[in-house]
Enzyme design. Structure first.
Site, PDB file in Angstrom:
ATOM      1  N   ARG A 171       0.929  12.171 -22.132  1.00  0.00           N
ATOM      2  CA  ARG A 171      -0.090  11.450 -22.895  1.00  0.00           C
ATOM      3  C   ARG A 171       0.480  10.121 -23.401  1.00  0.00           C
ATOM      4  NH1 ARG A 171      -3.054  14.723 -27.412  1.00  0.00           N
ATOM      5  NH2 ARG A 171      -4.384  12.872 -27.340  1.00  0.00           N
ATOM      6  N   CYS A 229       0.566  10.692 -33.943  1.00  0.00           N
ATOM      7  CA  CYS A 229       0.328  11.626 -32.838  1.00  0.00           C
ATOM      8  C   CYS A 229      -1.077  11.351 -32.321  1.00  0.00           C
ATOM      9  CB  CYS A 229       0.506  13.064 -33.302  1.00  0.00           C
ATOM     10  SG  CYS A 229      -0.574  13.529 -34.681  1.00  0.00           S
TER      11      CYS A 229
END
Length: 277
Positions: A171, A229
């Site tokens: 990611r 995050c």
């Protein structure tokens, strides 16, 4: 005061216990809580009690108002002098959000059960089933007890120190993005996935090992460090690890879910790249 508490220490410590079971693919952990939890624990709904919800540009898990958090904490039975212990069953990735948020709100004595629910069961201690009905607490909360950065400050942190991305490497690199509208990372961020904070038994690595890991990623104790995050949940796990390692980190609560929903923000892909001029 240590951030972490062992199962043996918890068994001998009167505390308000918060069960923060949550997963991205199954955010409601109440059924698992009722099936078995540490005796005396109260279930905490991360999506609705440890976060608010607004426009996409706010991110997926904005911080709740301090008034909403205070009402929730009182419903869990938290008083001003309470020892609070948080845990989950997924490496404390969700419990760390409760630890960070309540510390940010001024709870003075809050710990993370190292190893989570598994550490309790592996110590041959029984679980309790059903719902919980704690007596109401009287805690008074106020925000600002830990450092935070916002979307307008993170590039400056990356330029002056270290900005850490706690997401999975694929990611971070922008190879996949199953949730947010844009793939990639904040320019200048370095990838330090939260899973690397833990040993094979699900407990946090020792402080010296954690410190070596973050120093290898470029973290300098004399320069600022912040972490993010996907939505500000698991980055709190990096905050725990960085604090154990002796750093004073800041959290970017909006994280990638906020950044990627603001089209004017620059995006990087691949490995770490420099901050735009």
């Amino acid at each position: 005061m240590s951030i972490l508490i062992t199962a043996d220490e918890l068994a001998a410590t009167p505390a308000v216990l918060l069960d923060v079971r949550w997963r991205l693919d199954r955010p409601d952990g109440s059924e698992e809580f009722r099936a078995g939890h540490v005796p005396g624990a109260v279930y905490v709904d991360l999506d609705h009690q440890l976060a608010s919800h607004g426009e996409p540009a706010d991110g997926r898990h904005p911080l709740p108002t301090v008034e909403a958090l205070q009402a929730a904490a009182r419903s869990w039975g938290v008083d001003d002098d309470s020892t609070v212990v948080v845990y989950d069953d997924q490496g404390n990735l969700a419990a760390a959000r409760a630890w960070w948020l309540l510390t940010y709100a001024g709870v003075a004595d809050i710990r993370v059960l190292d190893g989570g629910l598994q550490a309790w069961t592996e110590s041959d201690r029984a679980l309790e089933t059903g719902d919980a009905a704690p007596a109401a607490g009287s805690v008074t909360l106020s925000y600002g007890h830990l450092p935070v950065v916002d979307a307008d400050e993170v590039l400056d942190v990356a330029a002056a120190g270290s900005l850490l991305d706690a997401r999975a490497p694929e990611r971070y690199r922008g190879e996949t993005e199953p949730i947010d509208p844009v793939a990639g990372h904040i320019p200048g961020a370095v990838n330090t996935p939260t899973g690397q904070n833990l040993a094979d038994d699900g407990r946090f690595l020792d402080p010296a090992t954690l410190r070596s890991r973050f120093v290898a990623a470029g973290v300098d104790p004399d320069r600022p460090v912040a972490t993010y995050c996907g939505s500000g949940v698991t980055a709190a796990h990096n905050i725990v690890a960085l604090t154990l390692a002796g750093f004073t980190p800041a959290l970017y609560p909006g994280s990638w879910s906020q950044w990627s929903n603001q089209p004017e923000r620059p995006v990087a892909t691949g490995q770490t790249q420099g901050v735009p001029a």
